[in-house]
Design an enzyme around this catalytic site. Structure first.
Site, PDB file in Angstrom:
ATOM      1  N   LYS A   1       9.357  58.729  75.969  1.00 58.39           N
ATOM      2  CA  LYS A   1       8.825  59.283  74.937  1.00 58.39           C
ATOM      3  C   LYS A   1       7.284  59.442  75.310  1.00 58.39           C
ATOM      4  CE  LYS A   1       6.870  56.667  71.696  1.00 58.39           C
ATOM      5  NZ  LYS A   1       5.847  57.070  70.568  1.00 58.39           N
ATOM      6  N   ASN A   2       6.551  58.738  75.712  1.00 58.99           N
ATOM      7  CA  ASN A   2       5.084  58.900  76.210  1.00 58.99           C
ATOM      8  C   ASN A   2       4.664  59.955  77.168  1.00 58.99           C
ATOM      9  OD1 ASN A   2       4.716  56.711  74.379  1.00 58.99           O
ATOM     10  ND2 ASN A   2       4.246  55.120  75.975  1.00 58.99           N
TER      11      ASN A   2
ATOM     12  N   ARG B   1       0.359  59.907  65.787  1.00 58.99           N
ATOM     13  CA  ARG B   1      -0.951  59.943  66.431  1.00 58.99           C
ATOM     14  C   ARG B   1      -0.897  60.883  67.509  1.00 58.99           C
ATOM     15  NH1 ARG B   1      -5.437  57.297  66.872  1.00 58.99           N
ATOM     16  NH2 ARG B   1      -6.603  57.509  68.772  1.00 58.99           N
TER      17      ARG B   1
ATOM     18  N   ARG C   1      -8.243  52.443  67.249  1.00 54.23           N
ATOM     19  CA  ARG C   1      -7.645  53.712  68.074  1.00 54.23           C
ATOM     20  C   ARG C   1      -8.679  54.797  67.898  1.00 54.23           C
ATOM     21  NH1 ARG C   1      -1.545  54.034  69.612  1.00 54.23           N
ATOM     22  NH2 ARG C   1      -1.205  54.495  67.565  1.00 54.23           N
TER      23      ARG C   1
ATOM     24  N   ASP D   1       2.442  48.042  75.965  1.00 55.75           N
ATOM     25  CA  ASP D   1       3.666  48.533  74.965  1.00 55.75           C
ATOM     26  C   ASP D   1       4.712  47.567  75.571  1.00 55.75           C
ATOM     27  OD1 ASP D   1       2.525  50.546  74.005  1.00 55.75           O
ATOM     28  OD2 ASP D   1       3.431  52.121  75.085  1.00 55.75           O
TER      29      ASP D   1
ATOM     30  N   ILE E   1      -5.945  45.758  75.116  1.00 56.86           N
ATOM     31  CA  ILE E   1      -5.754  47.233  74.912  1.00 56.86           C
ATOM     32  C   ILE E   1      -6.345  47.539  73.497  1.00 56.86           C
ATOM     33  CG2 ILE E   1      -4.741  49.410  75.318  1.00 56.86           C
ATOM     34  CD1 ILE E   1      -5.407  47.910  77.833  1.00 56.86           C
TER      35      ILE E   1
ATOM     36  N   ARG F   1      11.577  55.502  66.496  1.00 60.69           N
ATOM     37  CA  ARG F   1      10.642  56.492  66.873  1.00 60.69           C
ATOM     38  C   ARG F   1      10.622  56.403  68.281  1.00 60.69           C
ATOM     39  NH1 ARG F   1       5.520  54.519  65.631  1.00 60.69           N
ATOM     40  NH2 ARG F   1       4.660  56.662  66.715  1.00 60.69           N
TER      41      ARG F   1
END
Length: 429
Positions: free
Chosen positions: A22-23, A102, A131, A316, A338, A408
């Site tokens: 996904k990223n 985002r 963020r 993550d 993070i 998601r």
């Protein structure tokens, strides 16, 4: 609203196919805005975020065509989608779409560098911290952009186009690196990005941009040098395997016991996680097309972890690892460096019987002999799957609510787990 029911206590055995990341998929889709020619992406995961970004790109005028399934193709194989941004009709990204995810804010860089004028809503997404987008805007200003914030929108202009410059990020930011990298491909002259993110997903996007005609040196390092070109062209690129999904299922096997091959997983992108899981008592073998994870009946060992930018332990995977440590034979300490608000899953894990205390950015997890089924609620994408991992090892039945968070980022999770022996099913009201 859908729910997921989980009966705990079953080992996992078999094979799980790993989906496209996904990223990487999201910025790769956004990169289609950089050219009038067609960008073909293979192995796109079927996720809610991918579908939402398709809508956002369609709103800009990007034509999209999805290939049908081929005979004999795995039912969980990713999609092949052709994106063509030849006729952009609108360079505004509206609040009602951008506020839901985002990553959609990243359209700012490509739209500005190609069309020199754009208006993009400030972003939304998981509630895991502020963020801020300061680094994104700083990078674009260094490239000569004129930026204003008006009524919740970033209004960006670059009369005559962006111009190459040196960009030094004070902290590593994946999103800001994507934004600066894409914007620099069509800027005039040379751009140097210092303290760039080195995540495999950033590398995947950079390699796709090179296929499209970008000139990028230093891929995979913290310093990227980009020579701007007049235009980019079409290309075909396959999305790399999702290391977060791979790590998540590895932790599920470590939690429940069993023997599972994660087909297509990239162990070379997960060295820090593999080290941690081996310390915890799992056995991991690298295979030709993935990795195999096993854990016998021996108890889990506590391991201390601190999240870090790549190649450190991924933020993550922090929630998933915390779920795993709830059953370790001792106390583990997990520090989140993070995101400042990424412990929202703690109170839900406590409903399953976990013993976790918080102090600032640090969670102390005392392993318990047994977790117990309960009704729990997902608070964000990664937190939701940590609850699944805990419930798989809990005594009795659990019910996970707000599974739209899960959808998601994890493709057909319940199907993949049930194929390996998990007692898990989706309930649609």
């Amino acid at each position: 609203m859908d729910r997921i029911r989980i009966g705990g206590g079953n080992e996992l055995n078999g094979e799980i196919p790993i989906s496209g990341a996904k990223n990487a998929a999201l910025p790769l889709m956004i990169a289609s805005l950089l050219t009038a020619e067609t960008l073909t992406l293979k192995n796109l995961p079927r996720l809610a975020d991918v579908q939402l970004l398709k809508r956002i790109l369609h709103n800009h005028g990007v034509d999209q065509r999805t290939d049908g399934k081929r005979a004999g193709q795995c039912s969980q194989a990713g999609e092949t989608v052709h994106f063509t941004a030849a006729d952009i009709v609108d360079t505004t990204a509206p609040y009602n779409l951008v506020s839901k995810m985002r990553a959609s804010f990243w359209v700012l860089g490509p739209l500005l560098t190609r069309f020199h004028d754009t208006r993009v809503s400030l972003p939304g997404g998981c509630a895991i911290g502020t963020r801020p987008v300061d680094f994104y805007l700083m990078a674009l200003r260094e490239l000569g952009a004129e930026l204003d914030i008006e009524n919740g929108y970033v209004v960006a202009k670059a009369p005559g186009g962006l111009k190459g410059n040196r960009i030094t990020f004070p902290m590593v930011s994946v999103g800001a690196t994507h934004t600066a990298l894409m914007a620099a491909t069509l800027a005039k002259g040379e751009t140097v990005i210092e303290n760039a993110a080195r995540e495999p997903e950033v590398i995947d996007v950079a390699e796709c941009l090179v296929k499209m005609g970008a000139k990028i040196d230093g891929i995979g390092t913290s310093t990227l040098t980009i020579q701007g070109v007049d235009e980019l062209h079409g290309a075909t690129h396959e999305v790399l395997a999702d290391r977060i999904e791979t790590g998540t299922y590895a932790m599920a096997v470590a939690m429940t016991g069993g023997d599972v091959t994660l087909r297509g997983g990239r162990p070379d992108n997960l060295n820090s996680m593999i080290s941690v899981l081996e310390q915890a008592g799992a056995t991991i073998d690298v295979e030709d097309n993935g990795m195999r994870i096993r854990r016998n009946g021996n108890g889990l060992k506590p391991v201390d972890v601190e999240t870090q930018p790549y190649p450190g332990f991924p933020t993550d995977l922090q929630a998933q690892f915390m779920a795993l440590m709830t059953r370790a034979g001792g106390t583990s300490v997990i520090r989140e460096t993070i995101f400042e608000n990424r412990f929202m899953h703690v109170q839900e894990l406590a409903r399953l019987g976990a013993d976790i205390s918080l102090s600032g950015d640090t969670a102390t997890v005392k392993g318990v002999d047994q977790l117990h089924g309960a009704e729990v609620m997902a608070t964000d994408l990664r937190a939701s799957v940590s609850l699944v991992i805990a419930a798989l090892a809990a005594e009795g039945e659990s019910m996970l609510h707000r599974v739209y968070h899960l959808d998601r980022g994890f493709e057909t999770l319940e199907d993949k787990l049930s194929a390996c022996g998990a007692d898990i099913s989706r309930i649609s009201d």
